[in-house]
Design a protein around this motif. Structure first.
Motif, PDB file in Angstrom:
ATOM      1  N   ARG A   1      43.580  33.210  27.148  1.00 33.73           N
ATOM      2  CA  ARG A   1      44.756  32.829  27.010  1.00 33.73           C
ATOM      3  C   ARG A   1      45.748  34.314  27.124  1.00 33.73           C
ATOM      4  O   ARG A   1      45.062  35.288  26.811  1.00 33.73           O
ATOM      5  N   GLU A   2      47.041  34.207  27.079  1.00 34.10           N
ATOM      6  CA  GLU A   2      47.640  35.351  26.911  1.00 34.10           C
ATOM      7  C   GLU A   2      47.720  35.919  25.613  1.00 34.10           C
ATOM      8  O   GLU A   2      47.736  35.119  24.460  1.00 34.10           O
ATOM      9  N   PRO A   3      48.009  37.235  25.219  1.00 30.70           N
ATOM     10  CA  PRO A   3      48.142  37.860  23.969  1.00 30.70           C
ATOM     11  C   PRO A   3      49.381  36.853  23.394  1.00 30.70           C
ATOM     12  O   PRO A   3      50.367  36.375  23.678  1.00 30.70           O
ATOM     13  N   GLY A   4      49.270  36.674  21.890  1.00 31.02           N
ATOM     14  CA  GLY A   4      50.232  36.006  21.226  1.00 31.02           C
ATOM     15  C   GLY A   4      49.800  34.713  20.798  1.00 31.02           C
ATOM     16  O   GLY A   4      50.479  34.103  19.960  1.00 31.02           O
ATOM     17  N   GLY A   5      48.606  34.050  21.180  1.00 29.28           N
ATOM     18  CA  GLY A   5      48.205  32.644  20.868  1.00 29.28           C
ATOM     19  C   GLY A   5      47.767  32.827  19.263  1.00 29.28           C
ATOM     20  O   GLY A   5      47.436  33.833  18.868  1.00 29.28           O
ATOM     21  N   ALA A   6      47.810  31.592  18.869  1.00 31.23           N
ATOM     22  CA  ALA A   6      47.757  31.438  17.326  1.00 31.23           C
ATOM     23  C   ALA A   6      46.019  31.451  16.947  1.00 31.23           C
ATOM     24  O   ALA A   6      45.499  31.508  16.070  1.00 31.23           O
ATOM     25  N   ASP A   7      45.311  30.838  18.138  1.00 34.40           N
ATOM     26  CA  ASP A   7      44.075  30.436  17.834  1.00 34.40           C
ATOM     27  C   ASP A   7      43.079  31.696  17.614  1.00 34.40           C
ATOM     28  O   ASP A   7      42.975  32.724  18.303  1.00 34.40           O
ATOM     29  N   LEU A   8      42.342  31.936  16.646  1.00 35.73           N
ATOM     30  CA  LEU A   8      41.506  33.073  16.184  1.00 35.73           C
ATOM     31  C   LEU A   8      40.414  33.348  17.094  1.00 35.73           C
ATOM     32  O   LEU A   8      40.114  34.743  17.271  1.00 35.73           O
ATOM     33  N   ASP A   9      39.955  32.319  18.027  1.00 35.45           N
ATOM     34  CA  ASP A   9      38.840  32.760  18.759  1.00 35.45           C
ATOM     35  C   ASP A   9      39.359  32.776  20.350  1.00 35.45           C
ATOM     36  O   ASP A   9      38.638  32.689  21.134  1.00 35.45           O
ATOM     37  N   ASN A  10      40.672  33.144  20.594  1.00 38.04           N
ATOM     38  CA  ASN A  10      41.018  33.457  21.843  1.00 38.04           C
ATOM     39  C   ASN A  10      40.300  34.413  22.372  1.00 38.04           C
ATOM     40  O   ASN A  10      39.787  35.285  21.791  1.00 38.04           O
ATOM     41  N   GLN A  11      40.036  34.284  23.769  1.00 39.97           N
ATOM     42  CA  GLN A  11      39.543  35.548  24.720  1.00 39.97           C
ATOM     43  C   GLN A  11      40.610  35.907  25.430  1.00 39.97           C
ATOM     44  O   GLN A  11      41.329  35.038  26.067  1.00 39.97           O
ATOM     45  N   ARG A  12      40.753  37.523  25.711  1.00 41.51           N
ATOM     46  CA  ARG A  12      41.629  37.773  26.574  1.00 41.51           C
ATOM     47  C   ARG A  12      41.222  38.212  27.890  1.00 41.51           C
ATOM     48  O   ARG A  12      40.461  39.189  27.973  1.00 41.51           O
ATOM     49  N   PRO A  13      41.598  37.802  29.035  1.00 44.69           N
ATOM     50  CA  PRO A  13      41.510  38.090  30.304  1.00 44.69           C
ATOM     51  C   PRO A  13      41.680  39.469  30.953  1.00 44.69           C
ATOM     52  O   PRO A  13      42.965  39.717  30.228  1.00 44.69           O
ATOM     53  N   ASP A  14      40.845  40.268  31.280  1.00 48.40           N
ATOM     54  CA  ASP A  14      41.448  41.456  32.187  1.00 48.40           C
ATOM     55  C   ASP A  14      40.321  41.659  33.228  1.00 48.40           C
ATOM     56  O   ASP A  14      39.363  40.842  33.685  1.00 48.40           O
ATOM     57  N   ALA A  15      40.539  42.862  34.093  1.00 50.31           N
ATOM     58  CA  ALA A  15      39.842  43.064  35.111  1.00 50.31           C
ATOM     59  C   ALA A  15      38.259  43.170  35.091  1.00 50.31           C
ATOM     60  O   ALA A  15      37.566  42.601  36.084  1.00 50.31           O
ATOM     61  N   SER A  16      37.778  43.292  34.023  1.00 50.11           N
ATOM     62  CA  SER A  16      36.232  43.314  33.700  1.00 50.11           C
ATOM     63  C   SER A  16      35.730  41.698  33.970  1.00 50.11           C
ATOM     64  O   SER A  16      34.685  41.768  34.206  1.00 50.11           O
ATOM     65  N   TYR A  17      36.600  40.884  33.500  1.00 46.12           N
ATOM     66  CA  TYR A  17      35.842  39.429  33.676  1.00 46.12           C
ATOM     67  C   TYR A  17      35.538  39.223  35.268  1.00 46.12           C
ATOM     68  O   TYR A  17      34.665  38.536  35.579  1.00 46.12           O
ATOM     69  N   ILE A  18      36.370  39.563  36.294  1.00 45.06           N
ATOM     70  CA  ILE A  18      36.111  39.703  37.510  1.00 45.06           C
ATOM     71  C   ILE A  18      34.806  40.553  37.864  1.00 45.06           C
ATOM     72  O   ILE A  18      33.911  39.913  38.524  1.00 45.06           O
ATOM     73  N   THR A  19      34.753  41.558  37.467  1.00 50.20           N
ATOM     74  CA  THR A  19      33.540  42.448  37.791  1.00 50.20           C
ATOM     75  C   THR A  19      32.243  41.779  37.299  1.00 50.20           C
ATOM     76  O   THR A  19      31.160  41.602  37.825  1.00 50.20           O
ATOM     77  N   GLN A  20      32.275  41.301  36.155  1.00 54.51           N
ATOM     78  CA  GLN A  20      31.144  40.617  35.443  1.00 54.51           C
ATOM     79  C   GLN A  20      30.865  39.393  35.790  1.00 54.51           C
ATOM     80  O   GLN A  20      29.547  39.076  36.081  1.00 54.51           O
ATOM     81  N   TRP A  21      31.667  38.647  36.466  1.00 58.81           N
ATOM     82  CA  TRP A  21      31.538  37.390  37.014  1.00 58.81           C
ATOM     83  C   TRP A  21      30.813  37.648  38.289  1.00 58.81           C
ATOM     84  O   TRP A  21      29.849  36.970  38.755  1.00 58.81           O
ATOM     85  N   LEU A  22      31.363  38.534  39.121  1.00 61.15           N
ATOM     86  CA  LEU A  22      30.596  38.765  40.322  1.00 61.15           C
ATOM     87  C   LEU A  22      29.172  39.188  40.287  1.00 61.15           C
ATOM     88  O   LEU A  22      28.356  38.925  41.116  1.00 61.15           O
ATOM     89  N   GLU A  23      28.855  40.052  39.079  1.00 62.31           N
ATOM     90  CA  GLU A  23      27.513  40.382  38.748  1.00 62.31           C
ATOM     91  C   GLU A  23      26.502  38.983  38.828  1.00 62.31           C
ATOM     92  O   GLU A  23      25.580  38.987  39.287  1.00 62.31           O
ATOM     93  N   ALA A  24      27.162  38.241  38.096  1.00 65.32           N
ATOM     94  CA  ALA A  24      26.387  36.711  37.844  1.00 65.32           C
ATOM     95  C   ALA A  24      26.167  35.990  38.914  1.00 65.32           C
ATOM     96  O   ALA A  24      25.331  35.510  39.267  1.00 65.32           O
ATOM     97  N   VAL A  25      27.435  36.003  39.765  1.00 67.94           N
ATOM     98  CA  VAL A  25      27.314  35.393  41.218  1.00 67.94           C
ATOM     99  C   VAL A  25      26.250  36.188  42.421  1.00 67.94           C
ATOM    100  O   VAL A  25      25.298  35.427  42.828  1.00 67.94           O
ATOM    101  N   GLU A  26      26.353  37.338  42.242  1.00 72.35           N
ATOM    102  CA  GLU A  26      25.302  38.178  43.148  1.00 72.35           C
ATOM    103  C   GLU A  26      24.035  37.918  42.452  1.00 72.35           C
ATOM    104  O   GLU A  26      23.082  37.723  43.378  1.00 72.35           O
ATOM    105  N   ARG A  27      23.404  37.820  41.284  1.00 79.73           N
ATOM    106  CA  ARG A  27      22.407  37.717  40.744  1.00 79.73           C
ATOM    107  C   ARG A  27      21.732  36.536  41.185  1.00 79.73           C
ATOM    108  O   ARG A  27      20.631  36.100  41.528  1.00 79.73           O
TER     109      ARG A  27
END
Length: 603
Positions: free
Chosen positions: A373-399
């Motif tokens: 979710r976007e910054p500012g959510g109340a859940d302590l376990d939030n994960q914040r998206p950024d460009a590295s998500y795309i990079t890491q996911w493409l590594e998984a798909v390519e493998r």
């Protein structure tokens, strides 16, 4: 082959889909030190022996590592003296790391050789010529993993302890580490695309290093011997392309009933005819297509009876204690009547996919990013998206794109984004991951985000997560699919309108049952816990029947395969021992789904 002895933990070859004869496992005892303040580089940890030991490939939080430290670690250091075999002279030495969480730097004798960001994807570091590694060089690895950082981490908690459906943390190396010698000019991992209609495999054959008049020879074979061969020039700078056509009398499709795999030998040949590099791999002739509301495998409707598999183990956390444990999880799932799994919130190691390939087990590949979710959510376990998500996911798909067992991709899971809010980083990342997946692999369906917020109009698949425990209310919630108005998490508040894509309930059930739980024990599940084992079967059948009865549903995914720590809603206990009568569960799932019946009737 430099095969390690069985007393080395996880001693089997880590990458069965791309095999060279020579390799050396680095699993086992390493020097180790926790660096809680991440000040080790300034304090000289790169230059001196470390204060403790660890057993790789198990994370320091796990029992099998010999460390068992579950508090925040922030940074950890590894150190090992290399013993490069003499017969590797003339080769470059590659260091392969199955996975290390999260930001990893590699040094040899104090000289940085490479760095990788991401806790779920494999990476390779070229350590240089073997001749320069002959005098017992020291390999040092540092992994930074700030415990409260808003990075992609799947089901790892940011709190001190796990709770509900999140678990403890994994820091540092948690998959196999190994060395491999390659010639300066060598084959890189091929892309193998099956073409059922043409009875062929299309090959993309990248080559690393300088080449002059080299050729790549490919030989496809089965149990009867050679099936097809091809040869293509490798001297150009672009990636050579070629096709292997399987004769009609040797065509055998990969399916859950007959998971046939062809052997594929690839050789890089020099102008004088000498073999520069040789790799063994395999391929399955299998198609996945969308036809209206159906997802067809090899042209046939196959109802996907999936189970949610978190891939956690009591003693190894995200790392299976043995290769046999990976096989056992597939066999346990099939024994309960499932034909596949969502590999949930982590990128599973390649050996799991290898076993799924050979055992005929359908899987959806997924990334670890629960609850973005976007910054500012109340859940302590939030994960914040950024460009590295795309990079890491493409590594998984390519493998993993060559594995026939994978029938779909799921880049994101349970994202939180209101439909009418401004376009945000999460929207950008969601669309970026979807488009990148389609570009990297156009042969499989892609779901933009499983459950919650569907933000990409052209997503191939729609789904929802529904943990309603009352079968009657569950049926009422799912019924509007018949009118083209499927159940959607948060209604129309989060998602763009449904466009008639194939639909399934990709998380349901989660029936809370622990017969041994004591009053006040740390036990969690969805809804109200059942009062007896018999009630588990009644609720399971009631929920499953709703989805099997719906001719517009192409599959489902039941939560979940095993209990995981305090989350006690599995079909098996966390140690994989008997919890329920799986014969009864298999019988409940054994009748044909409505969509399969309609297919046979031509409806």
């Amino acid at each position: 082959m430099n095969q390690p002895t069985p007393d080395v933990p996880r001693h089997e070859y880590p990458r069965p889909s791309w095999v060279r004869d020579r390799w050396l496992s680095l699993n086992g005892t390493w020097g180790f030190e926790i660096d809680r303040a991440d000040s080790g580089l300034e304090r000289g940890l790169l230059e001196r022996d470390l204060g403790g030991e660890i057993t790789v490939p198990f994370a320091p939080e796990s029992q099998l590592s010999g460390v068992g430290e579950t508090d925040y670690l922030n940074a950890v250091w590894y150190r090992r003296v290399l013993d490069v075999p003499d017969d590797w002279a003339g080769s470059n030495v590659l260091l392969h790391v199955g996975a290390a969480d999260y930001d990893t730097t590699v040094w040899v004798d104090g000289v940085e050789k490479g760095r990788h960001r991401g806790g779920f994807t494999s990476f390779t570091v070229d350590l240089g010529p073997a001749d320069e590694l002959a005098d017992a060089p020291v390999l040092t690895v540092r992994c930074r993993d700030e415990g409260r950082a808003a990075q992609a981490r799947g089901k790892q908690t940011r709190e001190v302890h796990g709770r509900d459906a999140v678990y403890g943390r994994t820091t540092g190396i948690w998959q196999s580490v190994w060395l491999e010698p390659v010639p300066p000019t060598h084959l890189r991992r091929a892309r193998i695309t099956p073409d059922v209609g043409a009875g062929a495999f299309h090959l993309e054959l990248p080559v690393a290093g300088p080449r002059r008049d080299h050729r790549i020879e490919a030989r496809l074979s089965d149990d009867l011997g050679e099936v097809a061969t091809t040869s293509v020039s490798a001297e150009a700078d672009f990636t050579p392309l070629s096709t292997l056509v399987v004769p009609e009398d040797r065509r055998r499709l990969w399916s859950i009933d007959d998971p046939h795999l062809y052997d594929l030998q690839l050789r890089l040949v020099a102008p004088d005819g000498s073999v520069v590099d040789q790799v063994m791999t395999y391929a399955g002739l299998r198609s996945v297509t969308i036809d209206g509301l159906a997802i067809r495998i090899n042209g046939e409707v196959v109802f996907q009876r999936l189970v949610l598999d978190q891939g956690y183990y009591p003693d190894g956390l995200m790392t299976a204690p043995t290769d046999a444990a990976l096989i056992a999880d597939i066999e346990l799932s099939k024994a309960a009547g499932f034909n596949g799994a969502r590999l949930h919130q982590k990128v599973f190691e390649e050996r799991f996919l290898f076993h799924a390939d050979r055992l005929g087990y359908l899987v959806w590949g997924e990334f670890g990013d629960w609850g973005c979710r976007e910054p500012g959510g109340a859940d302590l376990d939030n994960q914040r998206p950024d460009a590295s998500y795309i990079t890491q996911w493409l590594e998984a798909v390519e493998r993993d794109r060559n594995h026939p067992s994978i029938v779909g991709w799921c880049p994101l899971n349970e994202t939180f984004q209101k439909r009418h809010d401004r376009i945000t980083v999460l929207d950008d990342v969601t669309r970026g991951m979807f488009l990148a997946t389609k570009a990297a692999d156009p042969t499989r369906p892609v779901i933009d985000a499983s459950g919650y917020a569907h933000r990409v109009d052209e997503t191939d698949v729609w789904d929802s997560h529904n943990y309603e425990q009352d079968p009657a209310q569950f049926r009422a919630a799912m019924a509007p699919l018949a009118e083209g108005k499927p159940y959607a998490n948060a209604g129309d508040e989060w998602s763009l309108p449904y466009r008639g894509q194939p639909y399934f309930c990709s998380e349901f059930g989660g029936i809370w049952w622990n017969p041994a739980a004591e009053e006040g024990a740390d036990s969690w599940g969805y809804g109200q816990a059942v009062a007896s084992e018999e009630e588990v079967y009644e609720r399971f059948q009631g929920l499953v029947d709703v989805l099997l009865d719906d001719p517009r549903m192409f599959g489902y995914c039941y939560t979940q395969l095993t209990d995981v720590f305090q989350e006690q809603n599995g079909i098996y206990f966390f140690d994989r021992s008997r919890k329920l009568d799986v014969d009864r569960l298999r019988a409940i799932q054994s009748r044909p789904a409505a969509i399969e019946v309609a297919e046979r009737r031509g409806g």
